[in-house]
Design a protein around this motif. Structure first.
Motif, PDB file in Angstrom:
ATOM      1  N   LEU A  59       0.845  -1.197   0.000  1.00  0.00           N
ATOM      2  CA  LEU A  59       0.000   0.000   0.000  1.00  0.00           C
ATOM      3  C   LEU A  59       0.880   1.246   0.000  1.00  0.00           C
ATOM      4  O   LEU A  59       1.918   1.281   0.658  1.00  0.00           O
ATOM      5  CB  LEU A  59      -0.894   0.024   1.247  1.00  0.00           C
ATOM      6  N   TYR A  60       0.460   2.278  -0.747  1.00  0.00           N
ATOM      7  CA  TYR A  60       1.201   3.543  -0.766  1.00  0.00           C
ATOM      8  C   TYR A  60       0.952   4.362   0.487  1.00  0.00           C
ATOM      9  O   TYR A  60       1.869   4.891   1.085  1.00  0.00           O
ATOM     10  CB  TYR A  60       0.793   4.388  -1.981  1.00  0.00           C
ATOM     11  N   ASN A  61      -0.307   4.475   0.863  1.00  0.00           N
ATOM     12  CA  ASN A  61      -0.654   5.292   2.025  1.00  0.00           C
ATOM     13  C   ASN A  61      -0.479   4.513   3.318  1.00  0.00           C
ATOM     14  O   ASN A  61      -0.543   3.294   3.337  1.00  0.00           O
ATOM     15  CB  ASN A  61      -2.093   5.803   1.921  1.00  0.00           C
ATOM     16  N   ARG A  62      -0.309   5.278   4.361  1.00  0.00           N
ATOM     17  CA  ARG A  62      -0.186   4.675   5.685  1.00  0.00           C
ATOM     18  C   ARG A  62      -1.463   3.897   5.989  1.00  0.00           C
ATOM     19  O   ARG A  62      -2.558   4.375   5.762  1.00  0.00           O
ATOM     20  CB  ARG A  62       0.045   5.765   6.717  1.00  0.00           C
ATOM     21  N   HIS A  63      -1.308   2.723   6.491  1.00  0.00           N
ATOM     22  CA  HIS A  63      -2.447   1.878   6.821  1.00  0.00           C
ATOM     23  C   HIS A  63      -2.429   1.633   8.316  1.00  0.00           C
ATOM     24  O   HIS A  63      -1.403   1.280   8.880  1.00  0.00           O
ATOM     25  CB  HIS A  63      -2.349   0.548   6.064  1.00  0.00           C
ATOM     26  N   ASN A  64      -3.549   1.833   8.955  1.00  0.00           N
ATOM     27  CA  ASN A  64      -3.638   1.591  10.386  1.00  0.00           C
ATOM     28  C   ASN A  64      -3.714   0.085  10.604  1.00  0.00           C
ATOM     29  O   ASN A  64      -4.787  -0.495  10.656  1.00  0.00           O
ATOM     30  CB  ASN A  64      -4.863   2.291  10.976  1.00  0.00           C
ATOM     31  N   THR A  65      -2.557  -0.540  10.688  1.00  0.00           N
ATOM     32  CA  THR A  65      -2.486  -1.987  10.818  1.00  0.00           C
ATOM     33  C   THR A  65      -2.990  -2.414  12.188  1.00  0.00           C
ATOM     34  O   THR A  65      -2.499  -1.964  13.209  1.00  0.00           O
ATOM     35  CB  THR A  65      -1.027  -2.470  10.632  1.00  0.00           C
ATOM     36  N   GLN A  66      -3.982  -3.267  12.165  1.00  0.00           N
ATOM     37  CA  GLN A  66      -4.500  -3.802  13.417  1.00  0.00           C
ATOM     38  C   GLN A  66      -3.621  -4.978  13.802  1.00  0.00           C
ATOM     39  O   GLN A  66      -3.669  -6.028  13.186  1.00  0.00           O
ATOM     40  CB  GLN A  66      -5.944  -4.251  13.250  1.00  0.00           C
ATOM     41  N   ARG A  67      -2.815  -4.790  14.802  1.00  0.00           N
ATOM     42  CA  ARG A  67      -1.894  -5.848  15.223  1.00  0.00           C
ATOM     43  C   ARG A  67      -2.436  -6.549  16.454  1.00  0.00           C
ATOM     44  O   ARG A  67      -1.729  -6.825  17.396  1.00  0.00           O
ATOM     45  CB  ARG A  67      -0.506  -5.272  15.468  1.00  0.00           C
ATOM     46  N   GLN A  68      -3.732  -6.786  16.422  1.00  0.00           N
ATOM     47  CA  GLN A  68      -4.368  -7.521  17.496  1.00  0.00           C
ATOM     48  C   GLN A  68      -4.954  -8.798  16.927  1.00  0.00           C
ATOM     49  O   GLN A  68      -5.378  -8.845  15.780  1.00  0.00           O
ATOM     50  CB  GLN A  68      -5.460  -6.681  18.131  1.00  0.00           C
ATOM     51  N   VAL A  69      -4.987  -9.804  17.745  1.00  0.00           N
ATOM     52  CA  VAL A  69      -5.520 -11.098  17.334  1.00  0.00           C
ATOM     53  C   VAL A  69      -7.013 -11.128  17.646  1.00  0.00           C
ATOM     54  O   VAL A  69      -7.422 -10.820  18.760  1.00  0.00           O
ATOM     55  CB  VAL A  69      -4.791 -12.239  18.083  1.00  0.00           C
ATOM     56  N   LYS A  70      -7.816 -11.508  16.665  1.00  0.00           N
ATOM     57  CA  LYS A  70      -9.258 -11.625  16.878  1.00  0.00           C
ATOM     58  C   LYS A  70      -9.536 -12.811  17.790  1.00  0.00           C
ATOM     59  O   LYS A  70      -8.884 -13.845  17.702  1.00  0.00           O
ATOM     60  CB  LYS A  70      -9.979 -11.842  15.547  1.00  0.00           C
ATOM     61  N   PHE A  71     -10.536 -12.639  18.643  1.00  0.00           N
ATOM     62  CA  PHE A  71     -10.944 -13.730  19.516  1.00  0.00           C
ATOM     63  C   PHE A  71     -11.828 -14.682  18.717  1.00  0.00           C
ATOM     64  O   PHE A  71     -12.966 -14.355  18.389  1.00  0.00           O
ATOM     65  CB  PHE A  71     -11.698 -13.208  20.742  1.00  0.00           C
TER      66      PHE A  71
END
Length: 169
Positions: A59-71
């Motif tokens: 991705l070119y733009n900054r992506h708010n990466t969710q670095r959490q594990v889904k329950f």
């Protein structure tokens, strides 16, 4: 029908998720991502153009990466390594359940810190009892796991080997 998948990286080259080829082509054609590597033998054709399918996009733009594990049930089993937290034996997915350490009937919630992997036999024996009432002991206390490629990306055996160099250890 194509079932090709694309590894999506954020602008810092951190893996974000795995997407289908249609979503990959939309990101590419709308100028929101660039190709890092592509499949040599997979092409998409329109009436006037031909495109190689991307294996990896950034991705070119900054992506708010969710670095959490889904329950999820699967992620609980992965966290506990498919091992019953009471009898310490390993089982196949279909032979497992999960157990509320503090039973729901006694105020227990369905959270990372109160759910453990449990075999059907132990779950039946424990029932709606507390650990003290059942005489069971936990192999290890349950906790919310940190981000891992295994839990968040769901890499399959037939996915491209190039993907593995982008995954954190």
């Amino acid at each position: 029908m194509l079932t090709m998948r694309t590894l999506l990286l954020d602008s810092t080259f951190f893996p974000v998720r795995i997407i289908n080829w249609q979503k990959a082509m939309i990101l590419l054609l709308t100028g929101r991502a660039e190709v890092v590597t592509e499949y040599d033998d997979k092409k998409i054709r329109s009436t006037s153009q031909s495109f190689s399918l991307p294996k990896i996009l950034r991705l070119y733009n900054r992506h708010n990466t969710q670095r959490q594990v889904k329950f999820t049930r699967l992620n609980v089993y992965l966290r506990d390594d498919y091992t019953c937290q009471y009898c310490t034996k390993s089982f196949a997915f279909k032979e497992l359940t999960f157990d509320h350490v503090i039973p729901v009937s006694k105020g227990g919630k369905t959270t990372w810190k109160n759910i453990v992997t449990c075999c059907k036999k132990c779950n039946s024996k424990k029932g709606a009892k507390t650990l003290k009432e059942s005489g069971f002991q936990l192999m290890k206390p349950p906790k919310k796991p940190g981000w891992s490629a295994t839990m968040c990306l769901r890499i399959k055996e037939n996915d491209p080997s190039e993907w593995f160099m982008w995954l954190p250890n």
